[in-house]
Motif scaffolding. Structure first.
Motif, PDB file in Angstrom:
ATOM      1  N   ARG A   1      -0.349 -28.188  26.218  1.00  0.00           N
ATOM      2  CA  ARG A   1      -0.006 -27.052  27.062  1.00  0.00           C
ATOM      3  C   ARG A   1      -0.077 -25.760  26.246  1.00  0.00           C
ATOM      4  O   ARG A   1       0.393 -25.713  25.097  1.00  0.00           O
ATOM      5  CB  ARG A   1       1.395 -27.225  27.631  1.00  0.00           C
ATOM      6  CG  ARG A   1       1.491 -28.251  28.750  1.00  0.00           C
ATOM      7  CD  ARG A   1       2.901 -28.326  29.272  1.00  0.00           C
ATOM      8  NE  ARG A   1       3.825 -28.822  28.277  1.00  0.00           N
ATOM      9  CZ  ARG A   1       5.151 -28.810  28.405  1.00  0.00           C
ATOM     10  NH1 ARG A   1       5.696 -28.291  29.488  1.00  0.00           N
ATOM     11  NH2 ARG A   1       5.928 -29.289  27.454  1.00  0.00           N
ATOM     12  N   PRO A   2      -0.643 -24.689  26.829  1.00  0.00           N
ATOM     13  CA  PRO A   2      -0.747 -23.423  26.094  1.00  0.00           C
ATOM     14  C   PRO A   2       0.599 -22.926  25.574  1.00  0.00           C
ATOM     15  O   PRO A   2       0.663 -22.273  24.531  1.00  0.00           O
ATOM     16  CB  PRO A   2      -1.337 -22.460  27.134  1.00  0.00           C
ATOM     17  CG  PRO A   2      -2.070 -23.342  28.094  1.00  0.00           C
ATOM     18  CD  PRO A   2      -1.268 -24.613  28.158  1.00  0.00           C
ATOM     19  N   SER A   3       1.679 -23.237  26.296  1.00  0.00           N
ATOM     20  CA  SER A   3       2.993 -22.759  25.882  1.00  0.00           C
ATOM     21  C   SER A   3       3.465 -23.392  24.583  1.00  0.00           C
ATOM     22  O   SER A   3       4.426 -22.924  23.969  1.00  0.00           O
ATOM     23  CB  SER A   3       4.027 -23.044  26.987  1.00  0.00           C
ATOM     24  OG  SER A   3       4.117 -24.436  27.236  1.00  0.00           O
ATOM     25  N   LEU A   4       2.798 -24.479  24.148  1.00  0.00           N
ATOM     26  CA  LEU A   4       3.184 -25.155  22.908  1.00  0.00           C
ATOM     27  C   LEU A   4       2.333 -24.742  21.718  1.00  0.00           C
ATOM     28  O   LEU A   4       2.640 -25.110  20.587  1.00  0.00           O
ATOM     29  CB  LEU A   4       3.095 -26.677  23.097  1.00  0.00           C
ATOM     30  CG  LEU A   4       3.979 -27.282  24.190  1.00  0.00           C
ATOM     31  CD1 LEU A   4       3.725 -28.776  24.294  1.00  0.00           C
ATOM     32  CD2 LEU A   4       5.448 -27.001  23.933  1.00  0.00           C
ATOM     33  N   LEU A   5       1.248 -24.031  21.967  1.00  0.00           N
ATOM     34  CA  LEU A   5       0.324 -23.674  20.893  1.00  0.00           C
ATOM     35  C   LEU A   5       0.861 -22.502  20.075  1.00  0.00           C
ATOM     36  O   LEU A   5       1.412 -21.540  20.615  1.00  0.00           O
ATOM     37  CB  LEU A   5      -1.045 -23.328  21.466  1.00  0.00           C
ATOM     38  CG  LEU A   5      -1.809 -24.469  22.142  1.00  0.00           C
ATOM     39  CD1 LEU A   5      -3.106 -23.959  22.750  1.00  0.00           C
ATOM     40  CD2 LEU A   5      -2.092 -25.598  21.157  1.00  0.00           C
ATOM     41  N   CYS A   6       0.673 -22.578  18.765  1.00  0.00           N
ATOM     42  CA  CYS A   6       1.162 -21.548  17.846  1.00  0.00           C
ATOM     43  C   CYS A   6      -0.008 -20.743  17.279  1.00  0.00           C
ATOM     44  O   CYS A   6      -1.004 -21.325  16.846  1.00  0.00           O
ATOM     45  CB  CYS A   6       1.939 -22.212  16.712  1.00  0.00           C
ATOM     46  SG  CYS A   6       2.433 -21.080  15.390  1.00  0.00           S
ATOM     47  N   PRO A   7       0.092 -19.410  17.259  1.00  0.00           N
ATOM     48  CA  PRO A   7      -0.980 -18.597  16.669  1.00  0.00           C
ATOM     49  C   PRO A   7      -1.211 -18.887  15.192  1.00  0.00           C
ATOM     50  O   PRO A   7      -2.310 -18.674  14.683  1.00  0.00           O
ATOM     51  CB  PRO A   7      -0.488 -17.164  16.874  1.00  0.00           C
ATOM     52  CG  PRO A   7       0.472 -17.243  18.005  1.00  0.00           C
ATOM     53  CD  PRO A   7       1.135 -18.587  17.868  1.00  0.00           C
ATOM     54  N   ILE A   8      -0.195 -19.372  14.490  1.00  0.00           N
ATOM     55  CA  ILE A   8      -0.323 -19.641  13.063  1.00  0.00           C
ATOM     56  C   ILE A   8      -0.798 -21.067  12.824  1.00  0.00           C
ATOM     57  O   ILE A   8      -1.736 -21.311  12.060  1.00  0.00           O
ATOM     58  CB  ILE A   8       1.019 -19.408  12.348  1.00  0.00           C
ATOM     59  CG1 ILE A   8       1.591 -18.025  12.708  1.00  0.00           C
ATOM     60  CG2 ILE A   8       0.845 -19.537  10.846  1.00  0.00           C
ATOM     61  CD1 ILE A   8       0.657 -16.872  12.434  1.00  0.00           C
ATOM     62  N   CYS A   9      -0.160 -22.043  13.477  1.00  0.00           N
ATOM     63  CA  CYS A   9      -0.491 -23.458  13.246  1.00  0.00           C
ATOM     64  C   CYS A   9      -1.744 -23.896  13.989  1.00  0.00           C
ATOM     65  O   CYS A   9      -2.512 -24.727  13.496  1.00  0.00           O
ATOM     66  CB  CYS A   9       0.676 -24.347  13.673  1.00  0.00           C
ATOM     67  SG  CYS A   9       2.234 -23.964  12.862  1.00  0.00           S
ATOM     68  N   ASP A  10      -1.950 -23.360  15.195  1.00  0.00           N
ATOM     69  CA  ASP A  10      -3.038 -23.824  16.053  1.00  0.00           C
ATOM     70  C   ASP A  10      -4.134 -22.789  16.251  1.00  0.00           C
ATOM     71  O   ASP A  10      -5.034 -22.984  17.052  1.00  0.00           O
ATOM     72  CB  ASP A  10      -2.474 -24.228  17.422  1.00  0.00           C
ATOM     73  CG  ASP A  10      -1.360 -25.253  17.300  1.00  0.00           C
ATOM     74  OD1 ASP A  10      -1.602 -26.286  16.650  1.00  0.00           O
ATOM     75  OD2 ASP A  10      -0.265 -25.024  17.851  1.00  0.00           O
ATOM     76  N   ASP A  11      -4.024 -21.670  15.560  1.00  0.00           N
ATOM     77  CA  ASP A  11      -5.043 -20.615  15.650  1.00  0.00           C
ATOM     78  C   ASP A  11      -5.186 -20.092  17.074  1.00  0.00           C
ATOM     79  O   ASP A  11      -6.274 -19.759  17.523  1.00  0.00           O
ATOM     80  CB  ASP A  11      -6.398 -21.138  15.142  1.00  0.00           C
ATOM     81  CG  ASP A  11      -7.349 -19.988  14.779  1.00  0.00           C
ATOM     82  OD1 ASP A  11      -6.854 -18.913  14.416  1.00  0.00           O
ATOM     83  OD2 ASP A  11      -8.573 -20.178  14.873  1.00  0.00           O
ATOM     84  N   ARG A  12      -4.050 -20.027  17.807  1.00  0.00           N
ATOM     85  CA  ARG A  12      -4.079 -19.408  19.140  1.00  0.00           C
ATOM     86  C   ARG A  12      -4.194 -17.905  18.984  1.00  0.00           C
ATOM     87  O   ARG A  12      -3.705 -17.325  18.017  1.00  0.00           O
ATOM     88  CB  ARG A  12      -2.803 -19.770  19.909  1.00  0.00           C
ATOM     89  CG  ARG A  12      -2.662 -19.013  21.241  1.00  0.00           C
ATOM     90  CD  ARG A  12      -1.451 -19.454  22.025  1.00  0.00           C
ATOM     91  NE  ARG A  12      -0.181 -19.066  21.455  1.00  0.00           N
ATOM     92  CZ  ARG A  12       0.355 -17.835  21.572  1.00  0.00           C
ATOM     93  NH1 ARG A  12      -0.314 -16.867  22.172  1.00  0.00           N
ATOM     94  NH2 ARG A  12       1.529 -17.585  21.048  1.00  0.00           N
ATOM     95  N   SER A  13      -4.827 -17.258  19.943  1.00  0.00           N
ATOM     96  CA  SER A  13      -4.989 -15.812  19.876  1.00  0.00           C
ATOM     97  C   SER A  13      -3.622 -15.128  19.931  1.00  0.00           C
ATOM     98  O   SER A  13      -2.677 -15.630  20.556  1.00  0.00           O
ATOM     99  CB  SER A  13      -5.854 -15.315  21.037  1.00  0.00           C
ATOM    100  OG  SER A  13      -5.243 -15.607  22.280  1.00  0.00           O
ATOM    101  N   LEU A  14      -3.509 -13.994  19.262  1.00  0.00           N
ATOM    102  CA  LEU A  14      -2.256 -13.252  19.187  1.00  0.00           C
ATOM    103  C   LEU A  14      -2.527 -11.787  19.463  1.00  0.00           C
ATOM    104  O   LEU A  14      -3.445 -11.194  18.879  1.00  0.00           O
ATOM    105  CB  LEU A  14      -1.624 -13.423  17.795  1.00  0.00           C
ATOM    106  CG  LEU A  14      -0.335 -12.653  17.514  1.00  0.00           C
ATOM    107  CD1 LEU A  14       0.796 -13.138  18.419  1.00  0.00           C
ATOM    108  CD2 LEU A  14       0.072 -12.798  16.047  1.00  0.00           C
TER     109      LEU A  14
END
Length: 263
Positions: free
Chosen positions: A54-67
């Motif tokens: 789920r997108p709500s679980l993704l981390c910009p640091i750990c998972d390289d999600r956009s910030l």
């Protein structure tokens, strides 16, 4: 919080692999549906099946999600001033809470909008308190985004930005300054008197104040002002550094154009 043994977990996974639905397994075994979903997700991942997070679980640091970098720089400033991260045992994930005075409803709106930009897939809320509102968001990886969090008061421990945070602040310095001012600063009118042709006259002029007990946080503020060409002055209270003043006309004009008074 209830902890389920390996035998209970394995029994639930056997039912799920046989095609039984999550809710039915949860009802039969009296286990929260979220727990059953998590077990199924981890089981599929362990067996190499394609799974989606789920997108709500993704981390910009750990998972390289956009910030959203500008919004993050602003929230970082708010966090260093009036924000803190709470880890309550009854909650599965920590919460970031930024306390905003009810005198400035516009700042509460700005803080909530920035949190929504930084955490687009996580719900934000406002919790009423005496004379203020706490703007909150729950996210598992808050410590990744705000590594300055730690035990004790901020002024009693070192506060330093990591290299990736420094890059964001360098690219969006005014957003960082706005966050600091909106949390621990203000714009007010100062006054002084001068004798002109034998007559004492009163003069008023605008000034920006930033007040924080932490030497490190004040230094982050003044270092950013230096890069922006804003002149500032240290002011002490009881002989100790406490306030940062911006009163030069040209510097106040810069601050007015990018920060402005609270609203």
């Amino acid at each position: 919080m209830n902890f389920h043994g390996l035998e209970v977990r394995q029994k639930a996974l056997t039912m799920l692999r046989d095609g039984m639905g999550n809710r039915e397994v949860a009802r039969l075994m009296k286990i929260p549906p979220g727990t059953v979903s998590y077990w199924l997700h981890m089981d599929r991942a362990k067996r190499g099946e394609a799974v989606t997070t789920r997108p709500s679980l993704l981390c910009p640091i750990c998972d390289d999600r956009s910030l959203d970098h500008p919004a993050y720089a602003y929230v970082l400033g708010l966090h260093l001033g009036d924000g803190h991260i709470s880890h309550y045992a009854k909650h599965r994930v920590p919460s970031l809470m930024i306390t905003m005075d009810d005198s400035w409803p516009g700042l509460q709106d700005a803080a909530e909008a920035a949190l929504r930009a930084v955490f687009p897939h996580n719900a934000t809320c406002r919790v009423r308190s005496k004379g203020c509102h706490n703007i909150k968001v729950y996210f598992k990886h808050l410590n990744c985004l705000f590594p300055q969090h730690g035990p004790g008061r901020k002024h009693e421990r070192p506060i330093a930005l990591l290299p990736w945070q420094q890059q964001i602040v360098a690219a969006h310095p005014w957003e960082f300054v706005r966050g600091l001012i909106h949390s621990d600063g203000c714009r007010n009118m100062n006054w002084t008197t001068r004798v002109v042709k034998g007559e004492r006259k009163r003069y008023e002029y605008p000034r920006y104040w930033f007040t924080n007990v932490s030497d490190d946080i004040r230094r982050l503020y003044t270092d950013t002002l230096d890069r922006l060409g804003v002149e500032w002055k240290d002011c002490t209270r009881h002989g100790k550094p406490y306030n940062i003043s911006v009163a030069r006309k040209a510097s106040v004009a810069l601050m007015d154009a990018r920060v402005g008074p609270k609203y």
